[in-house]
Scaffold this motif. Structure first.
Motif, PDB file in Angstrom:
ATOM      1  N   ARG A 134      72.593  21.427 107.918  1.00  0.00           N
ATOM      2  CA  ARG A 134      71.601  22.236 107.259  1.00  0.00           C
ATOM      3  C   ARG A 134      71.639  23.763 107.847  1.00  0.00           C
ATOM      4  N   ALA A 135      71.839  23.928 109.102  1.00  0.00           N
ATOM      5  CA  ALA A 135      72.011  25.502 109.286  1.00  0.00           C
ATOM      6  C   ALA A 135      72.862  26.421 108.491  1.00  0.00           C
ATOM      7  N   LYS A 136      73.929  25.703 108.184  1.00  0.00           N
ATOM      8  CA  LYS A 136      75.284  26.486 107.548  1.00  0.00           C
ATOM      9  C   LYS A 136      74.520  26.812 105.915  1.00  0.00           C
ATOM     10  N   SER A 137      73.768  25.843 105.494  1.00  0.00           N
ATOM     11  CA  SER A 137      73.286  26.044 104.037  1.00  0.00           C
ATOM     12  C   SER A 137      71.834  27.064 103.921  1.00  0.00           C
ATOM     13  N   ILE A 138      71.283  27.484 104.912  1.00  0.00           N
ATOM     14  CA  ILE A 138      69.965  28.176 104.800  1.00  0.00           C
ATOM     15  C   ILE A 138      69.970  29.451 104.213  1.00  0.00           C
ATOM     16  N   PHE A 145      62.120  30.592 117.367  1.00  0.00           N
ATOM     17  CA  PHE A 145      62.317  30.265 116.070  1.00  0.00           C
ATOM     18  C   PHE A 145      60.820  30.703 115.188  1.00  0.00           C
ATOM     19  N   LYS A 146      59.707  30.339 116.090  1.00  0.00           N
ATOM     20  CA  LYS A 146      58.390  30.436 115.466  1.00  0.00           C
ATOM     21  C   LYS A 146      58.138  31.891 114.751  1.00  0.00           C
ATOM     22  N   ASP A 147      58.675  33.037 115.371  1.00  0.00           N
ATOM     23  CA  ASP A 147      58.624  34.310 115.008  1.00  0.00           C
ATOM     24  C   ASP A 147      59.340  34.717 113.835  1.00  0.00           C
ATOM     25  N   ILE A 148      60.575  33.925 113.448  1.00  0.00           N
ATOM     26  CA  ILE A 148      61.324  34.192 112.482  1.00  0.00           C
ATOM     27  C   ILE A 148      60.784  34.626 111.064  1.00  0.00           C
ATOM     28  N   PRO A 149      59.982  33.554 110.531  1.00  0.00           N
ATOM     29  CA  PRO A 149      59.269  33.662 109.447  1.00  0.00           C
ATOM     30  C   PRO A 149      58.068  34.696 109.321  1.00  0.00           C
ATOM     31  N   ASP A 150      57.541  35.022 110.836  1.00  0.00           N
ATOM     32  CA  ASP A 150      56.646  35.950 110.860  1.00  0.00           C
ATOM     33  C   ASP A 150      57.053  37.271 111.086  1.00  0.00           C
ATOM     34  N   ILE A 151      58.075  37.779 110.672  1.00  0.00           N
ATOM     35  CA  ILE A 151      58.666  39.235 111.149  1.00  0.00           C
ATOM     36  C   ILE A 151      57.795  40.270 110.589  1.00  0.00           C
ATOM     37  N   ASP A 152      57.471  39.987 109.221  1.00  0.00           N
ATOM     38  CA  ASP A 152      56.576  41.309 108.376  1.00  0.00           C
ATOM     39  C   ASP A 152      55.192  41.506 109.164  1.00  0.00           C
ATOM     40  N   LYS A 174      61.836  33.567 102.699  1.00  0.00           N
ATOM     41  CA  LYS A 174      60.797  33.145 103.706  1.00  0.00           C
ATOM     42  C   LYS A 174      60.381  31.667 103.719  1.00  0.00           C
ATOM     43  N   ALA A 175      60.293  31.084 102.439  1.00  0.00           N
ATOM     44  CA  ALA A 175      60.039  29.474 102.297  1.00  0.00           C
ATOM     45  C   ALA A 175      61.118  28.973 103.018  1.00  0.00           C
ATOM     46  N   ALA A 176      62.540  28.992 102.802  1.00  0.00           N
ATOM     47  CA  ALA A 176      63.385  28.637 103.277  1.00  0.00           C
ATOM     48  C   ALA A 176      63.418  28.423 104.883  1.00  0.00           C
ATOM     49  N   ILE A 177      63.171  29.660 105.591  1.00  0.00           N
ATOM     50  CA  ILE A 177      63.070  29.704 106.890  1.00  0.00           C
ATOM     51  C   ILE A 177      61.928  29.056 107.464  1.00  0.00           C
ATOM     52  N   THR A 178      60.782  28.905 106.792  1.00  0.00           N
ATOM     53  CA  THR A 178      59.706  28.220 107.267  1.00  0.00           C
ATOM     54  C   THR A 178      59.736  26.522 107.128  1.00  0.00           C
ATOM     55  N   SER A 179      60.647  26.236 106.121  1.00  0.00           N
ATOM     56  CA  SER A 179      61.006  24.766 105.929  1.00  0.00           C
ATOM     57  C   SER A 179      61.938  24.489 106.988  1.00  0.00           C
ATOM     58  N   PHE A 180      62.825  25.363 107.646  1.00  0.00           N
ATOM     59  CA  PHE A 180      63.858  25.117 108.637  1.00  0.00           C
ATOM     60  C   PHE A 180      63.081  24.956 109.960  1.00  0.00           C
ATOM     61  N   TYR A 181      61.864  25.889 110.150  1.00  0.00           N
ATOM     62  CA  TYR A 181      61.197  25.746 111.319  1.00  0.00           C
ATOM     63  C   TYR A 181      60.492  24.352 111.407  1.00  0.00           C
ATOM     64  N   MET A 182      59.928  23.901 110.234  1.00  0.00           N
ATOM     65  CA  MET A 182      59.373  22.529 110.443  1.00  0.00           C
ATOM     66  C   MET A 182      60.332  21.493 110.470  1.00  0.00           C
ATOM     67  N   PHE A 183      61.526  21.565 110.140  1.00  0.00           N
ATOM     68  CA  PHE A 183      62.894  20.546 110.420  1.00  0.00           C
ATOM     69  C   PHE A 183      62.858  20.812 111.850  1.00  0.00           C
TER      70      PHE A 183
END
Length: 423
Positions: free
Chosen positions: A389-393, A318-325, A398-407
């Motif tokens: 929470r996963a259904k509503s992301i 999961f840590k790589d999902i917001p870092d894809i760019d 990128k902000a939403a993905i990062t927030s979910f990573y911290m979740f």
């Protein structure tokens, strides 16, 4: 004010003819010429004209016999202009001082002056930069996991003693020092990538120089090994050493290293540290070094290791999902780059839900009634929150993905609160 004006008036020119100077002196009726001009100027400021004053003072008309009118007017105009200039400067300074006083600022502010507020702000900025450099979510995770696993070695209430707390604090302190070394080394190796993915980090933003980063990570690694050595616990020392080796190989850009470039190897590094080293080594530290008991792995320790294996893989993916760019730009072939954000996201959710399912079965099979209820209910609640929470992301944000990573990390913390209750 009077003394200021008097000091500003020049004396009459000495080149004037003697009769003119004598008449001008006598025309003031014994009043010194400087004070005389002040009187004239003051009356002008109150609305009286120069001509009106001439009519009131006969001596002024007498001076006209010897003193040219043009020169008289020039002298008065010069003094009025000079007085206006002084008054303007004075009022400007007075207004500035009033504003400074009402705003709480010092009356005189020079560039090199010492200001306690500036010093305090510099300290705050330094602490804030180090806070971001340390990656606080990993620090919290490390401390909480060690405390939780250490409690698994407690068999009876008297085991919770000062000796136990001393052993736990030694382990947490040494591990946190090593944790900061690992995350700091990763930032040193990823400065250019972090300028894209995490520009708020101190090295990427320029708040820390490379030399500062090197100094911090080197110091913390040395202090970690020093503390592990003087404690004298071999499980603790080997936990630090293996974490050091894997953390260095994961990040450092040397031949055959920088394992984070390879998705499977990177995931295995995180799994080895978070799932195996933390659970096994720190349990043995309390069990064998603190309590001097034989190394026996209980059912809760086995459960914790298995559950955290799932969780560590999820964190690694999961840590790589917001870092894809940034990973695409710099050639990091993560699973997210290969498979896409959405697919990797749902793989992570599936793995976590499977882990919670296994936890429910373990809790239901417990012979301890209170442990059964707490573990079943706790894991059911966590699994439900995760799914909702996963259904509503929004995976496009990128902000939403990062927030979910911290979740995900918060779920990680919550699990370590439940693990000591598994019996």
């Amino acid at each position: 004010m009077v003394s200021l004006l008097i000091g500003s008036f020049p004396k009459p020119p000495y080149s004037l003819p003697f009769p003119v100077a004598a008449e001008f002196s006598s025309s003031t009726c014994g009043i010194p010429w400087k004070q005389y001009l002040i009187i004239v100027f003051s009356m002008k400021c109150n609305g009286s004209s120069i001509d009106t004053q001439a009519s009131r003072f006969r001596t002024w008309n007498m001076s006209e016999k010897y003193y040219p009118i043009k020169l008289q007017r020039g002298l008065v105009v010069h003094q009025v202009a000079r007085s206006n200039e002084i008054s303007t400067v004075y009022q400007s300074r007075r207004a500035k001082n009033i504003v400074s006083a009402t705003s709480g600022q010092p009356l005189e502010s020079e560039p090199g002056a010492y200001h306690p507020k500036n010093h305090w702000k510099s300290m705050q900025d330094g602490l804030n930069a180090f806070y971001r450099f340390s990656r606080p979510h990993t620090v919290i995770g490390t401390a909480l996991s060690i405390l939780s696993v250490s409690l698994l070695a407690v068999e009876k209430l008297p085991d919770i003693s000062p000796l136990f707390f001393t052993g736990v604090l030694e382990a947490i302190a040494a591990a946190l020092l090593m944790n900061i070394y690992i995350v700091g080394l990763n930032q040193l190796s990823d400065i250019e990538i972090d300028k894209v993915n995490k520009p708020y980090l101190p090295l990427a933003s320029g708040e820390y120089s490379v030399a500062t980063g090197v100094t911090i990570v080197s110091s913390f690694a040395i202090m970690s090994f020093w503390l592990g050595w003087i404690v004298g616990s071999w499980p603790l020392f080997w936990a630090l050493f293996i974490s050091f080796v894997l953390g260095t190989a994961y990040s450092i850009n040397l031949p055959l290293l920088r394992w984070k470039r390879f998705a499977l190897v990177a995931a295995m590094c995180i799994l080895a540290v978070r799932a195996v080293i933390v659970q096994i080594a720190f349990f043995l530290h309390i069990q064998t070094y603190v309590y001097r008991r034989p190394a026996v792995f209980s059912r809760p320790v086995i459960f914790a290791t298995a559950f955290m294996s799932f969780f560590s893989v999820v964190i690694a993916l999961f840590k790589d999902i917001p870092d894809i760019d940034g990973d695409k730009i710099f050639g990091i072939r993560s699973f997210t780059v290969r498979l896409g954000q959405q697919r990797v996201f749902w793989i992570c959710i599936t793995l976590l839900e499977m882990a919670y399912g296994v936890a429910l079965l373990v809790g239901a099979a417990s012979s301890c009634l209170w442990s059964k209820y707490i573990t079943v209910l706790g894991h059911t609640i966590l699994a439900s929150i995760l799914w909702n929470r996963a259904k509503s992301i929004d995976l496009q944000s990128k902000a939403a993905i990062t927030s979910f990573y911290m979740f995900i990390w918060k779920l990680f913390y919550a699990e370590y609160l439940l693990i000591p209750l598994v019996r």
